[in-house]
Write an enzyme that holds these catalytic residues in place. Structure first.
Site, PDB file in Angstrom:
ATOM      1  N   CYS A 154       0.809  -1.225   0.000  1.00  0.00           N
ATOM      2  CA  CYS A 154       0.000   0.000   0.000  1.00  0.00           C
ATOM      3  C   CYS A 154       0.841   1.272   0.000  1.00  0.00           C
ATOM      4  CB  CYS A 154      -0.948  -0.002   1.195  1.00  0.00           C
ATOM      5  SG  CYS A 154      -2.028  -1.446   1.254  1.00  0.00           S
ATOM      6  N   HIS A 299      -3.559   6.940   1.751  1.00  0.00           N
ATOM      7  CA  HIS A 299      -3.993   5.582   1.422  1.00  0.00           C
ATOM      8  C   HIS A 299      -5.352   5.328   2.061  1.00  0.00           C
ATOM      9  CE1 HIS A 299      -4.313   1.342   1.033  1.00  0.00           C
ATOM     10  NE2 HIS A 299      -3.962   1.070   2.274  1.00  0.00           N
ATOM     11  N   ASN A 329     -10.379  -0.527   0.211  1.00  0.00           N
ATOM     12  CA  ASN A 329      -8.924  -0.463   0.191  1.00  0.00           C
ATOM     13  C   ASN A 329      -8.416  -1.091  -1.106  1.00  0.00           C
ATOM     14  OD1 ASN A 329      -6.162  -0.888   0.535  1.00  0.00           O
ATOM     15  ND2 ASN A 329      -6.337  -1.503   2.669  1.00  0.00           N
TER      16      ASN A 329
END
Length: 373
Positions: A154, A299, A329
């Site tokens: 990520c 993020h 996500n």
């Protein structure tokens, strides 16, 4: 063609300086009959020139997940802020979305694929074990571009952005596409409510280019990056195939990875601590303060993490870019995907200062302070 600059001559020494491609200079010196050559690089200024994104059409809502696991829309939304996620369909490729995101970013930048020198694809879930960046290169027609994958989960997009910028700053390349793309739906246990509610698939891209004027303000203002391999145990997706494969029963079996494993509490504690710190360090590197930030583009992992980071940095909620409720996500794709939507809505404007931060498996965390446009 090199452009010769005025030569400087003494009785026994002649020094000629010529400018070559990508902001490089060559100094040729002739002294007492011997010739010497020195290559000199002048740093180019980086511009964030365009962005684009692409996600699968298939949408999986919280209500849909109620069919698979013991959960509810209310339970998921209050704990994560996520309401839906986009998932790759059967035979749909991640590289197709990465390519479309790159094409849209090139269109915004007013650049052709033939002008691209380098493609960096940040992903942990390529279509091919050897990477998907070259597939993107072929699909968009960037025939002269080098292409490689970068794996940092990520944090991948921010680390790829820093990497691409260095190729421009050094004078090696002029035009770079940085892509974040992931399809973690491939590695999720869709009967585990602790992980299946969190993740979706998608892609986002940003075009970086060198300013013609090397003295122009640089779009990359500050960076800070970290890793802690001791934390890998809290978030991982490990190889699950056979060891000593030639002699085992699975000699002809396919290689495989396990489903994603995550200790949610530990990752949450890590994130709320790491994100403000890494943004603060990137701001220090830029010689700026939190008051200089126009937008936070973080993020998109969990709404509580976004809110906690904003609170600690003193950034009001309306200046935090979020599309978590729509996509969940999306790992390396989440920052460029959120950025693209905010730019196209007209929220983020040319000249705005953005605080970017990625964090996740590795453990890794990284921040970049950039000026858009």
């Amino acid at each position: 063609m090199s452009k010769l600059l005025p030569s400087r001559t003494s009785r026994s020494c002649t020094l000629s300086i010529s400018r070559t491609a990508f902001g490089r200079y060559t100094a040729s010196r002739q002294h007492n009959g011997a010739k010497y050559r020195l290559d000199i690089s002048v740093k180019s200024s980086v511009q964030l020139a365009g962005c684009g994104s692409s996600v699968p059409d298939l949408v999986l809502t919280n209500q849909d997940l109620e069919k698979y696991v013991e959960t509810s829309d209310e339970w998921i939304t209050t704990r994560t802020g996520i309401r839906k996620r986009h998932i790759l369909m059967e035979n749909e490729k991640l590289s197709s979305h990465a390519s479309l995101a790159a094409i849209r970013a090139l269109e915004m930048a007013g650049m052709s694929a033939e002008e691209v020198d380098l493609i960096i694809l940040a992903t942990s879930s390529p279509d091919d074990l050897f990477g998907s960046a070259t597939t993107v290169q072929a699909e968009i027609g960037a025939k002269k571009a080098a292409a490689f994958d970068l794996t940092a989960a990520c944090s991948g997009f921010v680390m790829a952005l820093a990497t691409g910028s260095q190729f421009i700053r050094s004078g090696t390349y002029k035009n770079v596409i940085v892509i974040g793309a992931d399809a973690l739906s491939r590695y999720i246990d869709w009967r585990d409510r602790n992980t299946c509610v969190l993740f979706g698939d998608g892609s986002g891209a940003v075009v970086l280019r060198a300013h013609e004027d090397a003295n122009a303000p640089c779009g990359l203002l500050g960076i800070d990056m970290h890793s802690d391999g001791e934390g890998l145990k809290h978030l991982n997706c490990t190889f699950s195939g056979h060891g000593n494969k030639p002699e085992g029963e699975g000699a002809s079996s396919e290689g495989s990875y396990s489903n994603l494993s995550m200790n949610g509490q530990e990752v949450f504690k890590f994130a709320v601590r790491a994100v403000p710190n890494v943004i603060g360090a990137a701001l220090k590197d830029a010689g700026m303060t939190k008051e200089d930030i126009d937008w936070l583009v973080l993020h998109q992992a969990n709404m509580r993490i976004l809110s906690s980071a904003a609170d600690r940095l003193g950034v009001p909620p309306e200046r935090v870019v979020s599309n978590l409720s729509e996509y969940g996500n999306t790992s390396a794709a989440s920052i460029p995907l959120a950025l693209d939507e905010a730019v196209r809505r007209g929220d983020i404007k040319k000249g705005d200062v953005l605080g970017l931060a990625g964090f996740g498996a590795g453990l890794s965390w990284a921040s970049a302070v950039v000026r858009w446009g």
